[in-house]
Design a protein around this motif. Structure first.
Motif, PDB file in Angstrom:
ATOM      1  N   TRP A  73       0.813  -1.210   0.000  1.00 15.24           N
ATOM      2  CA  TRP A  73       0.000   0.000   0.000  1.00 15.24           C
ATOM      3  C   TRP A  73       0.852   1.268   0.000  1.00 15.24           C
ATOM      4  O   TRP A  73       0.884   2.006  -0.980  1.00 15.24           O
ATOM      5  CB  TRP A  73      -0.940  -0.047   1.197  1.00 15.24           C
ATOM      6  N   TRP A  99      -2.585   0.011  -4.816  1.00 13.23           N
ATOM      7  CA  TRP A  99      -3.935  -0.412  -4.414  1.00 13.23           C
ATOM      8  C   TRP A  99      -4.319  -1.683  -5.165  1.00 13.23           C
ATOM      9  O   TRP A  99      -4.146  -2.766  -4.663  1.00 13.23           O
ATOM     10  CB  TRP A  99      -4.946   0.713  -4.661  1.00 13.23           C
ATOM     11  N   GLY A 113      -5.248   4.623  -5.845  1.00 17.81           N
ATOM     12  CA  GLY A 113      -6.230   5.347  -5.049  1.00 17.81           C
ATOM     13  C   GLY A 113      -6.640   6.676  -5.658  1.00 17.81           C
ATOM     14  O   GLY A 113      -7.538   7.333  -5.147  1.00 17.81           O
ATOM     15  N   SER A 114      -6.005   7.054  -6.731  1.00 22.03           N
ATOM     16  CA  SER A 114      -6.377   8.284  -7.431  1.00 22.03           C
ATOM     17  C   SER A 114      -7.313   7.919  -8.581  1.00 22.03           C
ATOM     18  O   SER A 114      -7.862   6.824  -8.629  1.00 22.03           O
ATOM     19  CB  SER A 114      -5.126   8.978  -7.973  1.00 22.03           C
ATOM     20  N   SER A 115      -7.473   8.818  -9.527  1.00 21.60           N
ATOM     21  CA  SER A 115      -8.269   8.548 -10.729  1.00 21.60           C
ATOM     22  C   SER A 115      -7.409   7.972 -11.849  1.00 21.60           C
ATOM     23  O   SER A 115      -7.915   7.735 -12.945  1.00 21.60           O
ATOM     24  CB  SER A 115      -8.946   9.838 -11.206  1.00 21.60           C
ATOM     25  N   GLN A 141     -12.179   9.127  -8.304  1.00 20.47           N
ATOM     26  CA  GLN A 141     -11.118   8.882  -7.335  1.00 20.47           C
ATOM     27  C   GLN A 141     -11.266   7.521  -6.660  1.00 20.47           C
ATOM     28  O   GLN A 141     -12.306   6.889  -6.751  1.00 20.47           O
ATOM     29  CB  GLN A 141     -11.129   9.973  -6.254  1.00 20.47           C
ATOM     30  N   LEU A 142     -10.239   7.111  -5.933  1.00 21.60           N
ATOM     31  CA  LEU A 142     -10.236   5.941  -5.063  1.00 21.60           C
ATOM     32  C   LEU A 142     -10.502   4.639  -5.818  1.00 21.60           C
ATOM     33  O   LEU A 142     -11.206   3.752  -5.339  1.00 21.60           O
ATOM     34  CB  LEU A 142     -11.239   6.114  -3.914  1.00 21.60           C
ATOM     35  N   ASN A 144      -9.943   0.989  -7.000  1.00 25.21           N
ATOM     36  CA  ASN A 144      -9.336  -0.165  -6.341  1.00 25.21           C
ATOM     37  C   ASN A 144      -9.925  -1.433  -6.942  1.00 25.21           C
ATOM     38  O   ASN A 144     -10.862  -1.383  -7.738  1.00 25.21           O
ATOM     39  CB  ASN A 144      -9.590  -0.101  -4.831  1.00 25.21           C
ATOM     40  N   ALA A 157     -14.773   1.752  -7.136  1.00 20.16           N
ATOM     41  CA  ALA A 157     -14.455   3.111  -6.701  1.00 20.16           C
ATOM     42  C   ALA A 157     -15.007   3.277  -5.294  1.00 20.16           C
ATOM     43  O   ALA A 157     -16.217   3.251  -5.091  1.00 20.16           O
ATOM     44  CB  ALA A 157     -15.052   4.142  -7.643  1.00 20.16           C
ATOM     45  N   LEU A 158     -14.130   3.406  -4.334  1.00 22.27           N
ATOM     46  CA  LEU A 158     -14.548   3.560  -2.943  1.00 22.27           C
ATOM     47  C   LEU A 158     -15.207   4.916  -2.757  1.00 22.27           C
ATOM     48  O   LEU A 158     -14.766   5.911  -3.318  1.00 22.27           O
ATOM     49  CB  LEU A 158     -13.349   3.423  -2.023  1.00 22.27           C
ATOM     50  N   HIS A 160     -16.566   7.651   0.128  1.00 14.34           N
ATOM     51  CA  HIS A 160     -16.614   8.067   1.523  1.00 14.34           C
ATOM     52  C   HIS A 160     -17.871   8.900   1.740  1.00 14.34           C
ATOM     53  O   HIS A 160     -18.092   9.890   1.062  1.00 14.34           O
ATOM     54  CB  HIS A 160     -15.374   8.901   1.883  1.00 14.34           C
TER      55      HIS A 160
END
Length: 168
Positions: A73, A99, A113-115, A141-142, A144, A157-158, A160
């Motif tokens: 990571w 990731w 973890g980015s785009s 973004q995010l 994974n 795509a995580l 939040h």
């Protein structure tokens, strides 16, 4: 639910591959042991195990030919193992977080973890290209848990979600 299978509750799965009837699993969690595992799906029996080291957080995992490639990571290190023996063959470094990882038959495809999706040479891990994943709202973004399916890269795509300021 179609079926359920036993799984070690102490194995915090980060990367997972099912091939030739067995699971290959990359585990990781902060301040504990990350690992590479080979597991019998039906019984949950651990067939093979390799400790990665408590300083590493194991992440994405991909099978490339006869090698397993495991990302870390935040350590910016990829481990390359022989699929059969789990012998560490080499390590590669990269400049981002690690990731998810998959491949398209020509290149490894990695997320951080980015785009961005990074295309990497499977023999050297050198970056050979990249793309920005976007939807109608802009960059996604995010990214994974990458999978290459029928010519397309699928990614989780995580999202939040913060607590609402008022009850709903």
């Amino acid at each position: 639910i179609i079926n359920s299978y036993p799984h070690d509750p102490n194995a915090f799965t980060q990367g997972l591959i099912f091939v030739d009837g067995v699971l290959y699993e990359s585990t990781g969690i902060k301040r504990t042991q990350s690992s590479l595992r080979k597991v019998d799906l039906a019984s949950g029996e651990l067939l093979q195990f390799k400790e990665v080291g408590s300083e590493y957080f194991g992440e994405g995992l991909v099978l490339w030919q006869d090698r397993l490639i495991q990302l870390t990571w935040q350590n910016r290190v990829a481990f390359v193992y022989d699929r059969e023996s789990f012998e560490l063959l080499e390590t590669w470094s990269y400049e981002t977080e690690g990731w998810g990882i998959t491949h398209n038959g020509r290149c490894l495809i990695m997320s951080d973890g980015s785009s961005q999706l990074y295309f990497r040479d499977p023999e050297t891990f050198a970056e050979v290209g990249r793309v920005t994943v976007q939807d109608q709202n802009g960059p996604v973004q995010l990214l994974n848990e990458l999978e290459f399916i029928n010519g397309e890269v699928w990614a989780l795509a995580l999202i939040h979600i913060s607590e609402p300021t008022r009850p709903y």
